[in-house]
Each structure stands twice: as structure tokens, then as C-alpha cells.
Design a protein around this motif. Structure first.
Motif, PDB file in Angstrom:
ATOM      1  N   LYS A  80      73.851  34.360  10.254  1.00 45.96           N
ATOM      2  CA  LYS A  80      73.711  34.648  11.747  1.00 45.96           C
ATOM      3  C   LYS A  80      73.846  36.170  11.932  1.00 45.96           C
ATOM      4  CE  LYS A  80      75.070  30.335  14.323  1.00 45.96           C
ATOM      5  NZ  LYS A  80      76.052  29.922  15.258  1.00 45.96           N
ATOM      6  N   GLU A  81      74.790  36.594  11.237  1.00 40.00           N
ATOM      7  CA  GLU A  81      74.878  38.038  11.147  1.00 40.00           C
ATOM      8  C   GLU A  81      73.603  38.822  10.987  1.00 40.00           C
ATOM      9  OE1 GLU A  81      78.539  38.901   9.009  1.00 40.00           O
ATOM     10  OE2 GLU A  81      79.685  38.086  10.575  1.00 40.00           O
ATOM     11  N   ILE A  82      73.033  38.369   9.737  1.00 39.41           N
ATOM     12  CA  ILE A  82      71.923  39.153   9.367  1.00 39.41           C
ATOM     13  C   ILE A  82      70.655  38.926  10.242  1.00 39.41           C
ATOM     14  CG2 ILE A  82      70.154  39.010   7.523  1.00 39.41           C
ATOM     15  CD1 ILE A  82      72.666  38.700   5.431  1.00 39.41           C
ATOM     16  N   ALA A  83      70.593  37.644  10.794  1.00 40.75           N
ATOM     17  CA  ALA A  83      69.265  37.133  11.641  1.00 40.75           C
ATOM     18  C   ALA A  83      69.507  38.148  12.759  1.00 40.75           C
ATOM     19  CB  ALA A  83      69.550  35.769  11.971  1.00 40.75           C
ATOM     20  N   ARG A  84      70.808  38.154  13.319  1.00 35.83           N
ATOM     21  CA  ARG A  84      70.901  38.878  14.813  1.00 35.83           C
ATOM     22  C   ARG A  84      70.425  40.433  14.490  1.00 35.83           C
ATOM     23  NH1 ARG A  84      72.370  37.617  19.350  1.00 35.83           N
ATOM     24  NH2 ARG A  84      73.291  35.571  18.691  1.00 35.83           N
ATOM     25  N   VAL A  87      66.495  40.802  14.233  1.00 34.70           N
ATOM     26  CA  VAL A  87      65.874  40.552  15.439  1.00 34.70           C
ATOM     27  C   VAL A  87      66.153  41.861  16.225  1.00 34.70           C
ATOM     28  CG1 VAL A  87      65.747  39.190  17.292  1.00 34.70           C
ATOM     29  CG2 VAL A  87      65.628  38.232  15.257  1.00 34.70           C
ATOM     30  N   GLU A  88      67.497  42.364  16.398  1.00 30.66           N
ATOM     31  CA  GLU A  88      67.820  43.491  17.224  1.00 30.66           C
ATOM     32  C   GLU A  88      67.046  44.598  16.685  1.00 30.66           C
ATOM     33  OE1 GLU A  88      72.070  44.055  16.811  1.00 30.66           O
ATOM     34  OE2 GLU A  88      72.411  42.314  18.565  1.00 30.66           O
ATOM     35  N   LYS A  89      66.666  45.061  15.401  1.00 26.06           N
ATOM     36  CA  LYS A  89      66.150  45.891  14.649  1.00 26.06           C
ATOM     37  C   LYS A  89      64.629  45.850  14.979  1.00 26.06           C
ATOM     38  CE  LYS A  89      69.795  47.526  11.510  1.00 26.06           C
ATOM     39  NZ  LYS A  89      69.963  48.731  12.380  1.00 26.06           N
ATOM     40  N   CYS A  94      61.532  36.283  15.281  1.00 24.62           N
ATOM     41  CA  CYS A  94      62.349  35.132  15.506  1.00 24.62           C
ATOM     42  C   CYS A  94      62.759  34.577  14.148  1.00 24.62           C
ATOM     43  CB  CYS A  94      61.246  34.101  16.015  1.00 24.62           C
ATOM     44  SG  CYS A  94      62.089  32.337  16.238  1.00 24.62           S
ATOM     45  N   ILE A  95      63.904  33.912  14.049  1.00 25.13           N
ATOM     46  CA  ILE A  95      64.431  33.529  12.911  1.00 25.13           C
ATOM     47  C   ILE A  95      65.133  32.123  13.073  1.00 25.13           C
ATOM     48  CG2 ILE A  95      66.129  34.042  10.795  1.00 25.13           C
ATOM     49  CD1 ILE A  95      65.831  37.032  11.458  1.00 25.13           C
ATOM     50  N   ASN A  96      64.643  31.330  12.250  1.00 25.44           N
ATOM     51  CA  ASN A  96      65.152  29.897  12.261  1.00 25.44           C
ATOM     52  C   ASN A  96      66.222  29.884  11.229  1.00 25.44           C
ATOM     53  OD1 ASN A  96      62.006  29.222  12.619  1.00 25.44           O
ATOM     54  ND2 ASN A  96      63.359  28.538  14.310  1.00 25.44           N
ATOM     55  N   THR A 132      63.150  43.418   3.622  1.00 30.12           N
ATOM     56  CA  THR A 132      63.663  43.493   2.403  1.00 30.12           C
ATOM     57  C   THR A 132      64.792  44.538   1.976  1.00 30.12           C
ATOM     58  OG1 THR A 132      61.509  42.510   1.473  1.00 30.12           O
ATOM     59  CG2 THR A 132      63.160  43.112  -0.279  1.00 30.12           C
ATOM     60  N   ASP A 133      64.558  45.715   2.227  1.00 29.37           N
ATOM     61  CA  ASP A 133      65.519  46.855   2.173  1.00 29.37           C
ATOM     62  C   ASP A 133      66.607  46.524   3.036  1.00 29.37           C
ATOM     63  OD1 ASP A 133      63.594  48.013   0.392  1.00 29.37           O
ATOM     64  OD2 ASP A 133      62.987  49.403   1.714  1.00 29.37           O
ATOM     65  N   PHE A 134      66.532  46.249   4.248  1.00 23.12           N
ATOM     66  CA  PHE A 134      67.475  46.078   5.130  1.00 23.12           C
ATOM     67  C   PHE A 134      68.724  44.879   4.780  1.00 23.12           C
ATOM     68  CE2 PHE A 134      69.472  43.947   8.648  1.00 23.12           C
ATOM     69  CZ  PHE A 134      70.494  44.839   9.095  1.00 23.12           C
ATOM     70  N   VAL A 135      67.742  43.712   4.523  1.00 25.00           N
ATOM     71  CA  VAL A 135      68.577  42.411   3.878  1.00 25.00           C
ATOM     72  C   VAL A 135      69.386  42.813   2.401  1.00 25.00           C
ATOM     73  CG1 VAL A 135      68.340  40.201   2.848  1.00 25.00           C
ATOM     74  CG2 VAL A 135      66.882  40.790   4.999  1.00 25.00           C
ATOM     75  N   ARG A 136      68.896  43.606   1.779  1.00 25.81           N
ATOM     76  CA  ARG A 136      69.539  44.129   0.280  1.00 25.81           C
ATOM     77  C   ARG A 136      70.668  44.909   0.504  1.00 25.81           C
ATOM     78  NH1 ARG A 136      65.581  46.712  -3.682  1.00 25.81           N
ATOM     79  NH2 ARG A 136      67.518  46.525  -4.856  1.00 25.81           N
ATOM     80  N   SER A 137      70.606  45.774   1.651  1.00 26.55           N
ATOM     81  CA  SER A 137      71.481  46.577   2.087  1.00 26.55           C
ATOM     82  C   SER A 137      72.761  46.108   2.756  1.00 26.55           C
ATOM     83  CB  SER A 137      71.105  47.729   2.787  1.00 26.55           C
ATOM     84  OG  SER A 137      70.714  47.281   4.298  1.00 26.55           O
TER      85      SER A 137
END
Length: 177
Positions: A80-84, A87-89, A94-96, A132-137
Motif C-alpha cells: 500500500k505504501e509503495i502503491a500510494r 500513484v501520487e507521483k 491504477c494499482i491493484n 522501476t527506479d522508484f520501486v528499487r529505491s
């Protein structure tokens, strides 16, 4: 074929022919149910590629310009933290979150099995590197799973919406945490 005996193999063939004739009346209901199977599945079974439908006139969707990305997380809180944040960025429209996915994998020489949360992310294909870069960070895993597949077809208004929501990011520089 001496002695008036029919070889067993011919009896088998005759029996098969007789059974196929007897079963012919049962085939129409089966055939009508086949019409309910999606064309793509039938074409996959036949080995021929599915026919591509083109976007409705006036649609500007380019096949493959939207991607579905998949990310696994250790639990719902992290997902949820990553998904939010994603989406904010505007890295995704949309993320399920799909809970309780069992992952079995080899890691550092051992076979592991974990319950994870699968994130299904809809974004522009051009944003997958920034995503990908954001998720990795921000991801807690040493090696975060981020894979993406291009969307060739779908509900064109939805695909247009995905592009619209993420449009401002695709025109700017990469987004970092």
C-alpha cells in the motif's frame, strides 16, 4: 484373411467408426458451447495468431504504449505504501493489490516459499524505467521484482485514461524519491 476371421484391428476401426456415427447427434451441443470459448483461446489451441482488432476510429491508442507491470511485496502494508507513492507521483494510473500470492523461488542456493502481495500496475510503457527506479529505491527486498508487459488491446477509453493520468510525468525528467 483366411478362415473368414476379421482381424481385430479392423474390428477396432469399425467400432470406432460406429461409435463416431452414434455420437454425431451429441456433437451439436458441444459445438455450440465452443462458440462461447474466446477466439484468442481457440487460436492459441490451433497455433494461429489471434486476429487483432483495431482501435475504434478517432482513438489515438498505440498498441503497446500502455504496460501492465507486476511487483511483489512482502506484505500489504509495504504494498500500500509503495502503491500510494507510485500513484501520487503519477508513475501509474491504477494499482491493484492482490493479497496472499504464494511465491516459490530459488534465492542464494535455497528454495524459498513466501506469501506475498502482488501489485498489478497500469502505466505508460515509457514510464516503466522510472517506475522501476522508484520501486528499487523504496522496496525492502534486496532485488525487487518489477516486470512489465505491453498491453496490445483492451478497453480503449481505459487505456486512454491511463495515458492521460500519467501524461505529465512522461513529458518530464525521471521521478526519484
Amino acid at each position: 484373411m483366411s478362415g473368414g476371421r476379421v482381424p481385430a484391428i479392423l474390428l477396432g476401426t469399425g467400432a470406432a467408426l460406429l461409435l463416431s456415427v452414434l455420437w454425431m447427434p451429441a456433437l451439436p451441443p458441444v459445438a455450440s458451447r465452443l462458440l462461447l470459448v474466446p477466439r484468442a483461446l481457440l487460436s492459441m489451441a490451433s497455433g494461429s495468431p489471434p486476429s487483432q482488432s483495431s482501435p475504434p476510429s478517432g482513438s489515438s491508442y498505440v498498441p503497446g504504449s500502455v504496460s501492465a507491470a507486476f511487483i511483489t511485496c512482502p506484505n500489504e502494508k509495504v504494498a500500500k505504501e509503495i502503491a500510494r507513492a507510485v500513484v501520487e507521483k503519477r508513475l501509474a494510473a491504477c494499482i491493484n493489490l492482490i493479497p496472499q500470492v504464494t511465491s516459490i523461488y530459488e534465492w542464494k542456493g535455497k528454495i524459498e516459499e513466501d506469501s506475498e502481495v502482488l501489485m498489478m500496475v497500469k502505466t505508460q510503457s515509457s514510464l516503466v524505467p522510472a517506475l522501476t527506479d522508484f520501486v528499487r529505491s523504496v522496496h525492502p527486498y534486496e532485488v525487487a521484482e518489477v516486470i512489465a508487459l505491453p498491453v496490445e488491446q483492451g478497453n480503449y477509453p481505459y487505456l486512454h485514461w491511463v495515458r492521460q493520468v500519467t501524461e505529465s510525468v512522461s513529458d518530464s525528467s525521471p521521478v526519484l524519491p
